[in-house]
Design an enzyme around this catalytic site. Structure first.
Site, PDB file in Angstrom:
ATOM      1  N   LYS A  10      95.643 138.621  92.597  1.00 42.65           N
ATOM      2  CA  LYS A  10      96.782 137.765  92.233  1.00 42.65           C
ATOM      3  C   LYS A  10      97.541 138.329  91.062  1.00 42.65           C
ATOM      4  CE  LYS A  10      93.808 134.721  89.594  1.00 42.65           C
ATOM      5  NZ  LYS A  10      92.498 134.778  90.226  1.00 42.65           N
ATOM      6  N   LYS A  14      87.452 141.747  81.400  1.00 42.78           N
ATOM      7  CA  LYS A  14      88.632 140.930  81.097  1.00 42.78           C
ATOM      8  C   LYS A  14      89.106 141.087  79.667  1.00 42.78           C
ATOM      9  CE  LYS A  14      88.790 137.805  84.829  1.00 42.78           C
ATOM     10  NZ  LYS A  14      88.907 136.516  85.439  1.00 42.78           N
ATOM     11  N   LYS A  43      91.901 146.486  94.663  1.00 44.27           N
ATOM     12  CA  LYS A  43      91.745 145.309  95.523  1.00 44.27           C
ATOM     13  C   LYS A  43      92.995 144.434  95.468  1.00 44.27           C
ATOM     14  CE  LYS A  43      89.631 141.733  92.708  1.00 44.27           C
ATOM     15  NZ  LYS A  43      89.426 140.373  93.099  1.00 44.27           N
TER      16      LYS A  43
HETATM   17  P1  ATP Z   1      91.883 138.333  90.135  1.00 42.22           P
HETATM   18  O1  ATP Z   1      93.323 138.690  90.330  1.00 42.22           O
HETATM   19  O2  ATP Z   1      91.590 137.738  88.793  1.00 42.22           O
HETATM   20  O3  ATP Z   1      90.911 139.382  90.566  1.00 42.22           O
HETATM   21  P2  ATP Z   1      91.709 137.047  92.661  1.00 42.22           P
HETATM   22  O4  ATP Z   1      92.712 136.056  93.152  1.00 42.22           O
HETATM   23  O5  ATP Z   1      91.879 138.405  93.184  1.00 42.22           O
HETATM   24  O6  ATP Z   1      91.630 137.085  91.107  1.00 42.22           O
HETATM   25  P3  ATP Z   1      89.312 135.479  92.339  1.00 42.22           P
HETATM   26  O7  ATP Z   1      89.956 134.219  91.905  1.00 42.22           O
HETATM   27  O8  ATP Z   1      88.523 136.288  91.380  1.00 42.22           O
HETATM   28  O9  ATP Z   1      90.325 136.468  93.076  1.00 42.22           O
HETATM   29  O10 ATP Z   1      88.375 135.209  93.566  1.00 42.22           O
HETATM   30  C1  ATP Z   1      88.390 134.135  94.470  1.00 42.22           C
HETATM   31  C2  ATP Z   1      87.553 134.526  95.677  1.00 42.22           C
HETATM   32  O11 ATP Z   1      88.265 135.446  96.487  1.00 42.22           O
HETATM   33  C3  ATP Z   1      86.237 135.214  95.326  1.00 42.22           C
HETATM   34  O12 ATP Z   1      85.231 134.745  96.201  1.00 42.22           O
HETATM   35  C4  ATP Z   1      86.510 136.679  95.556  1.00 42.22           C
HETATM   36  O13 ATP Z   1      85.355 137.403  95.922  1.00 42.22           O
HETATM   37  C5  ATP Z   1      87.518 136.633  96.694  1.00 42.22           C
HETATM   38  N1  ATP Z   1      88.440 137.772  96.630  1.00 42.22           N
HETATM   39  C6  ATP Z   1      89.369 137.977  95.675  1.00 42.22           C
HETATM   40  N2  ATP Z   1      90.070 139.093  95.915  1.00 42.22           N
HETATM   41  C7  ATP Z   1      89.583 139.594  97.076  1.00 42.22           C
HETATM   42  C8  ATP Z   1      89.901 140.731  97.866  1.00 42.22           C
HETATM   43  N3  ATP Z   1      90.871 141.577  97.515  1.00 42.22           N
HETATM   44  N4  ATP Z   1      89.203 140.964  98.979  1.00 42.22           N
HETATM   45  C9  ATP Z   1      88.222 140.118  99.352  1.00 42.22           C
HETATM   46  N5  ATP Z   1      87.870 139.029  98.655  1.00 42.22           N
HETATM   47  C10 ATP Z   1      88.541 138.757  97.542  1.00 42.22           C
END
Ligand code: ATP
Ligand code: LTN
Length: 331
Positions: free
Chosen positions: A200, A114, A197
């Site tokens: 958000k 990060k 992946k």
């Molecule tokens: P960032 O954009 O910071 O990576 P995010 O919205 O993708 O954030 P987090 O807030 O880090 O996700 O994660 C929330 C939950 O969702 C965690 O349990 C994470 O493992 C899961 N998660 C996030 N992105 C994915 C994805 N693309 N596929 C499967 N699981 C996910």
């Protein structure tokens, strides 16, 4: 005998969850809540480790609560609450910070990732101690099982180390938790850039399916998903990331294994396949969206529910905090 204790949480750091969060976390939490005594938190104290606008944050907390419930977390069975409503999290975090090594915290890969772009000078101390707060979350509830994505495994390992260190130094106080890494197929990728992946913070909104997207928009995003020119529907993460991702999504939506889907769609074109994926995603998410909007229509009721759950959580958390303070000679 009581069910084992489970703890997990997500940050209220976007206006909606996306399909990756839904498949990778929420769907699996929902399935686990009948076998565990579960606590699911909305970790707003973690969200403020990067700047958040106050009014936006407040709304995002409510939206995430509504999405937890709409996605199947039953607030009568599981304790669904907002982290900052339970003061013990911030308090235990401090106690644990005093037994965390500076070098140990510096080795956390999420912090390194990060800060890779903006540099450590731009990061807050809160972002650095993020994993210690996460350890406090978990240890306050005598948690046995922590379901997380593999990116959080290192933080749960740190939590275990801190629990063992504390118990050794001050006497048995904490339960040592175990991470449960959520199913491998559960990683969902960006529809426009299927080697990254779904996230958000994606650059292109077309690659991300938000749980609050209108059904027609969801279907359109899936029909425009990047695939390849080979024309066959089979899973191959390296050569065919787009098609593989759509197969994983369809498998998660229908409960049908990828191998069976490959057979079902053998010889079919991408158009037919994408329509099937779009239909399945819309069938699953449209009711979740509607229920979320319904819950958000009555914020006072939602706040009442969160208050009641925070009280339940505080009873458990305060007792653990008292034990830890006692053990350290603070009471
Ligand atoms: P960032 O954009 O910071 O990576 P995010 O919205 O993708 O954030 P987090 O807030 O880090 O996700 O994660 C929330 C939950 O969702 C965690 O349990 C994470 O493992 C899961 N998660 C996030 N992105 C994915 C994805 N693309 N596929 C499967 N699981 C996910
Ligand atoms: N860091 C986690 C969110 C989180 C969490 C927790 C998960 C905060 N506290 C305790 C499990 C247990 C994330 O970003 N997904």
């Amino acid at each position: 005998m009581a069910n084992p204790r489970l703890y997990s949480g997500m940050q209220p750091s976007s206006g909606s969850l996306h399909l990756g969060n839904y498949i990778g976390a929420l769907q699996q939490w929902r399935a686990m809540q009948s076998d565990f005594d579960a606590f699911f938190s909305i970790v707003d104290l973690h969200a403020i480790t990067v700047p958040q606008a106050p009014d936006v944050l407040r709304e995002q907390v409510r939206t995430l609560a509504a999405q937890y419930i709409a996605g199947g977390i039953d607030p009568d069975r599981s304790c669904l609450y907002v982290q900052s409503h339970v003061a013990a999290h911030a308090q235990l975090q401090w106690l644990l910070a005093t037994i965390t090594g500076f070098g140990e915290a510096s080795r956390m890969t999420q912090f390194k990732d990060k800060t890779a772009k903006g540099g450590q000078e731009a990061a807050s101390v809160g972002l650095f101690t993020y994993p210690v707060l996460m350890a406090a979350d978990i240890l306050l509830y005598d948690t046995e099982v922590v379901p997380v994505g593999d990116d959080q495994k290192q933080h749960v390992e740190l939590t275990r180390d801190l629990a063992e260190r504390f118990n050794k130094r001050f006497g048995k106080t904490f339960t040592v938790p175990k991470p449960v890494i959520l199913a491998g197929g559960a990683r969902i990728y960006d529809l426009q850039a299927p080697e990254s992946k779904m996230s958000k913070s994606a650059d292109n909104d077309k690659g991300v399916i938000w749980l609050l997207d209108e059904p027609a928009r969801t279907a359109k995003k899936i029909r425009s998903a990047v695939t390849d020119t080979e024309g066959s529907i089979r899973a191959d993460r390296a050569e065919k990331p787009g098609v593989t991702n759509l197969l994983d999504i369809l498998a998660a939506m229908t409960g049908t294994p990828v191998a069976a889907l490959e057979e079902e769609f053998a010889g079919q074109g991408y158009g037919v396949f994408k329509t099937a994926v779009a239909d399945a995603v819309v069938a699953e998410l449209a009711p979740v969206r509607e229920r979320t909007l319904e819950l958000l229509g009555d914020p006072a009721e939602l706040d009442r529910l969160l208050d009641a759950n925070a009280e339940r959580a505080a009873e458990v958390a305060d007792a653990t905090l008292a034990r830890a303070m006692e053990a350290m000679g603070l009471r």
